[in-house]
Write a protein that holds these residues in place. Sequence first.
Motif, PDB file in Angstrom:
ATOM      1  N   UNK A 713      25.917 -29.813   7.976  1.00 37.61           N
ATOM      2  CA  UNK A 713      27.480 -30.274   7.250  1.00 37.61           C
ATOM      3  C   UNK A 713      27.928 -29.254   8.083  1.00 37.61           C
ATOM      4  N   UNK A 714      27.599 -27.809   7.412  1.00 36.29           N
ATOM      5  CA  UNK A 714      28.355 -26.526   6.706  1.00 36.29           C
ATOM      6  C   UNK A 714      28.818 -26.024   8.182  1.00 36.29           C
ATOM      7  N   UNK A 715      27.142 -25.868   9.011  1.00 38.88           N
ATOM      8  CA  UNK A 715      27.368 -25.170   9.924  1.00 38.88           C
ATOM      9  C   UNK A 715      27.061 -25.824  11.517  1.00 38.88           C
ATOM     10  N   UNK A 716      26.945 -26.681  11.488  1.00 42.38           N
ATOM     11  CA  UNK A 716      26.112 -27.365  12.373  1.00 42.38           C
ATOM     12  C   UNK A 716      24.593 -28.175  13.031  1.00 42.38           C
ATOM     13  N   UNK A 717      24.291 -29.038  12.740  1.00 46.01           N
ATOM     14  CA  UNK A 717      22.796 -29.477  13.037  1.00 46.01           C
ATOM     15  C   UNK A 717      22.922 -28.368  14.905  1.00 46.01           C
ATOM     16  N   UNK A 718      23.524 -27.421  15.620  1.00 44.09           N
ATOM     17  CA  UNK A 718      22.663 -26.858  16.855  1.00 44.09           C
ATOM     18  C   UNK A 718      22.772 -25.414  15.727  1.00 44.09           C
ATOM     19  N   UNK A 719      23.111 -25.561  14.836  1.00 43.13           N
ATOM     20  CA  UNK A 719      22.946 -24.031  14.313  1.00 43.13           C
ATOM     21  C   UNK A 719      21.416 -22.949  14.345  1.00 43.13           C
ATOM     22  N   UNK A 720      20.901 -21.764  14.809  1.00 43.75           N
ATOM     23  CA  UNK A 720      19.717 -21.580  14.540  1.00 43.75           C
ATOM     24  C   UNK A 720      18.951 -21.349  12.885  1.00 43.75           C
ATOM     25  N   UNK A 721      20.310 -21.561  12.019  1.00 37.02           N
ATOM     26  CA  UNK A 721      19.950 -20.937  10.453  1.00 37.02           C
ATOM     27  C   UNK A 721      19.199 -22.711  10.323  1.00 37.02           C
ATOM     28  N   UNK A 722      19.888 -23.044  11.423  1.00 38.39           N
ATOM     29  CA  UNK A 722      19.380 -25.015  10.801  1.00 38.39           C
ATOM     30  C   UNK A 722      18.006 -25.405  10.932  1.00 38.39           C
ATOM     31  N   UNK A 723      17.719 -24.376  11.764  1.00 34.60           N
ATOM     32  CA  UNK A 723      16.369 -25.247  12.477  1.00 34.60           C
ATOM     33  C   UNK A 723      15.178 -24.786  10.912  1.00 34.60           C
ATOM     34  N   UNK A 724      15.663 -23.784  10.535  1.00 31.11           N
ATOM     35  CA  UNK A 724      14.877 -23.884   8.934  1.00 31.11           C
ATOM     36  C   UNK A 724      14.390 -24.919   8.072  1.00 31.11           C
ATOM     37  N   UNK A 725      15.180 -25.125   7.777  1.00 29.55           N
ATOM     38  CA  UNK A 725      14.865 -26.511   7.057  1.00 29.55           C
ATOM     39  C   UNK A 725      14.597 -28.084   7.530  1.00 29.55           C
ATOM     40  N   UNK A 726      14.723 -27.696   9.160  1.00 32.10           N
ATOM     41  CA  UNK A 726      13.969 -28.633  10.285  1.00 32.10           C
ATOM     42  C   UNK A 726      12.676 -28.750   9.720  1.00 32.10           C
ATOM     43  N   UNK A 727      12.175 -26.915  10.171  1.00 33.56           N
ATOM     44  CA  UNK A 727      10.793 -26.746  10.717  1.00 33.56           C
ATOM     45  C   UNK A 727      10.280 -27.244   9.437  1.00 33.56           C
ATOM     46  N   UNK A 728      10.588 -26.660   8.352  1.00 36.15           N
ATOM     47  CA  UNK A 728       9.865 -27.110   6.647  1.00 36.15           C
ATOM     48  C   UNK A 728       9.784 -28.642   6.169  1.00 36.15           C
ATOM     49  N   UNK A 729      10.957 -29.194   6.647  1.00 32.65           N
ATOM     50  CA  UNK A 729      10.987 -30.627   6.672  1.00 32.65           C
ATOM     51  C   UNK A 729       9.601 -31.304   7.445  1.00 32.65           C
ATOM     52  N   UNK A 730       9.639 -30.640   8.582  1.00 33.37           N
ATOM     53  CA  UNK A 730       8.871 -31.014   9.598  1.00 33.37           C
ATOM     54  C   UNK A 730       7.346 -30.709   9.251  1.00 33.37           C
ATOM     55  N   UNK A 731       7.578 -29.253   8.522  1.00 26.74           N
ATOM     56  CA  UNK A 731       6.053 -30.001   7.765  1.00 26.74           C
ATOM     57  C   UNK A 731       5.524 -30.144   6.989  1.00 26.74           C
ATOM     58  N   UNK A 732       6.601 -30.179   5.861  1.00 32.33           N
ATOM     59  CA  UNK A 732       5.812 -31.244   4.612  1.00 32.33           C
ATOM     60  C   UNK A 732       5.970 -32.632   5.313  1.00 32.33           C
ATOM     61  N   UNK A 733       6.626 -33.480   6.254  1.00 30.17           N
ATOM     62  CA  UNK A 733       6.668 -34.455   7.154  1.00 30.17           C
ATOM     63  C   UNK A 733       5.272 -34.835   7.436  1.00 30.17           C
ATOM     64  N   UNK A 734       4.636 -33.582   8.207  1.00 28.23           N
ATOM     65  CA  UNK A 734       2.686 -33.170   8.430  1.00 28.23           C
ATOM     66  C   UNK A 734       1.975 -33.463   7.498  1.00 28.23           C
ATOM     67  N   UNK A 735       1.938 -32.688   6.478  1.00 29.00           N
ATOM     68  CA  UNK A 735       1.560 -32.673   5.339  1.00 29.00           C
ATOM     69  C   UNK A 735       1.191 -33.974   4.697  1.00 29.00           C
ATOM     70  N   UNK A 736       2.157 -34.780   4.402  1.00 32.74           N
ATOM     71  CA  UNK A 736       2.377 -36.399   4.443  1.00 32.74           C
ATOM     72  C   UNK A 736       1.836 -36.691   5.044  1.00 32.74           C
ATOM     73  N   UNK A 737       1.979 -36.792   6.289  1.00 31.14           N
ATOM     74  CA  UNK A 737       0.774 -37.567   7.328  1.00 31.14           C
ATOM     75  C   UNK A 737       1.646 -37.869   8.552  1.00 31.14           C
TER      76      UNK A 737
END
Length: 822
Positions: A713-737
Amino acid sequence: MSDETNDKITVGNITNSQNIAIGRNAKVIVYPEYRPEAVYNLPPPNPHFVGRIAQLEAIATNFASPANPQVVMQAIAGLGGVGKTQLALAYAHTCRDQYDMLWLLRASDTPTLDNELRLLGVTLKIVTEEETEAEAIRAKVLSHLSSSKKRWLLLYDNVDELTPRELRPYLPGGGHVLITSRRAAAHWKKFGQTLALDTFSAVEATAFWQERKLPDAPELEELADELGFLPLAMEQAAAFMQMQQLPATEYLSWFREARDSLWAEEDAPTDYPKTVATTWQIGFDHAKKRKGAAELLNLCCFLDPDGIPLDLIKRVTDVETLQTMPLREVVADERQLRLALTALRDYSLLQVEDGTLTLHRLVQTVARDRMGSKRARAWVEVAVDLLANVYFYDHYDIDTWETNAKLIPHLTTITDFAVKFNCETPNSAYLNNVTGYYIEIRGNYAAALPFYKNALNLREKLFGQNHPDTATSLNNLGLLLQNMGNLAIAQSYFERAIIIYEKTLGTNHHDTAISLNNLGLLMQTMGELTTAQQHFERARTICEKTLEYDDPIIISILNNLGTLLHETGELSAARSHFERVIKICEKTLGPSHPNTATSLNNLGLLLQDLSEFKAAHPLFERALSIREKVLGTNHPDTATSLNNLGLLLQAMGELSAAYQFYKRAFEIRKRVLGSNHLDTANSLNNLGFLLQAKGNLTDAQPYFERSLAVYEKTIGPDNPRTATPLLNLGVLLQDIGDLSTAQSYFERAVAIYKKHYGLNHPDTAHSISNLAILTYHKREYTKSARLMRQALAIREKRLGPDHPDTVGSRESLVVIEAKIAS
């Protein structure tokens, strides 16, 4: 992946007693009966009298103390309306079974007092109705009282016009005398004990409202504060609300919006002859008789009532608008200034202690009301000019911090009055700007915003849209909005400021460089790294031509270049920038300056990325220590240091300690910055990352999701800083299955990093590595190997063959290839 917080240095232009039948927690005094033979003229007890327990006990103790048998006289001194007479009467009623006579004497002037003594003499039957010679009557009454063996108490009420010397001939001996006076307590010390009565405490105010049976409401607390806890004002308000059946909310609103008309409708209490609007007239009239006293009061009416530095008042000699006023001459003469202050202190209109002046806020209010709008505006301008001449705060010079911090309450007060009285001057704009800057530096962004807006509006009106001072306000407002997360609007302000500076000051002026630097910061936050670097480099080139090498502005730009190089993976270059900045900061600003803490923090982050944890730890701790000491424990920068210490401790495996730092940082950011700020999202991300590391996957997921939502919402979905929570959420979902959803997040992150950082950046490698591991779990081994080789190549080139991330990629690739071979 935890979310690091680099600090970017932004640049702005830029404190043995008689018994009283009342317990400490009792609400109502229980009054004893008069002695059967007692002579008295006291009015009935005030049914609403509350509080003042310590003062009642003090009066009783002083009259009864065997250590002070000579103490037969006491004075209650204080501001008009503070409840002196009510306290004196409360004492008399609580002790009326211990006296044979209790008599109230009105003592406003000598004729009145002579008449009061005559009435007492007639009552005692020592004076006949036919006697009229005042001096003879006085002598007869005083002689009778002095020789009497009976116990008596005389209350000399409202001894305001009479001096202690003038009152002395009217005082008998052998009994107890209690005086009430607006004259300062110091006047009565030679007579005996003095009690300086102050306004209600907050507890007494609450008890007062309850005694008046007003419905409990939070607004009553606000109203008591608004009325300065003055008993008279609260009595007027309570009577009016009860008579009109008016709720506290509505009364408070009326008081704030139409005080004059409200006071005009209110009556004086039945046991007090005056209202708040008239009770200090004697003092005001007295002040007019002393040169400069009335003017001094007028000036103080437009400053914060608590703690006006006397040194500030003395600087009025520098104010040009005072050239034709007596105050300037009086302040320049120590003796005349002392006499003017004494004239005001005599009637408790102000107090002088430890080099500061203090007034009651309603004294200020009434005095302002009596000026009229034209005179009031003139004094507003004087106060504005005074503070503009005196205030000098330099963020880079800590020596200026404490002295000027004491002036901030006066700056915020006078800027409000400047708006109210339409004082639209350059100095008014200047004060709004510097007040906003000081408050922003202290981390209170929302409180700083209206000051910056006022400064910009005034400068556009006074100087036009294209003036350098207008650009300064645009620059500072842009910085503030960026700190608050309003990036798009901030960008427009920076761009406008640059255009104005280039047009009016030239392309090579350091003010132009300041706005370029700040726009660069914004571009970096928005992920436009190439553009950001161009702005930083241009700003550095300008400043190196126009400023000394160790100028704070250059230091700031070098620091910001270092953060950019760090973000783009140029770790060696970034390190040299940070190390240079630290040396210059320690030499020019000092080892305990916030900017030194910033550079220490940033070098610590870099060392952490290089896995040099032991070297990073003392840097983070030192930065945190500086910020807690200098900026305070609730400043956003302090939260940054807490956050980064948490990152380091987590990387070192100390998860419990890391959690405490993350939690403190999150609490500060949420309270100070709000739930939708990037830094708050940063803390949410890191708390989620820690919970994940501890195996609490379900608990971690909402933290990552909330963090990602704020970033998008604040800096946009395409900002490199947005990639950090994307990666972290991805790793979590991977661990969940949930591999499919995880893959979509990883692919988004890879695309973002490739677009902004290119194929050879460590963060690109990190995202590719995560995608490789996920495809391995999906049994897409060939694709997994290809991706891991790509990540390994980047890491070997950018981080070196022995970096933990490089080693991790190499080991992972061995496992993947072995799986393919099998």
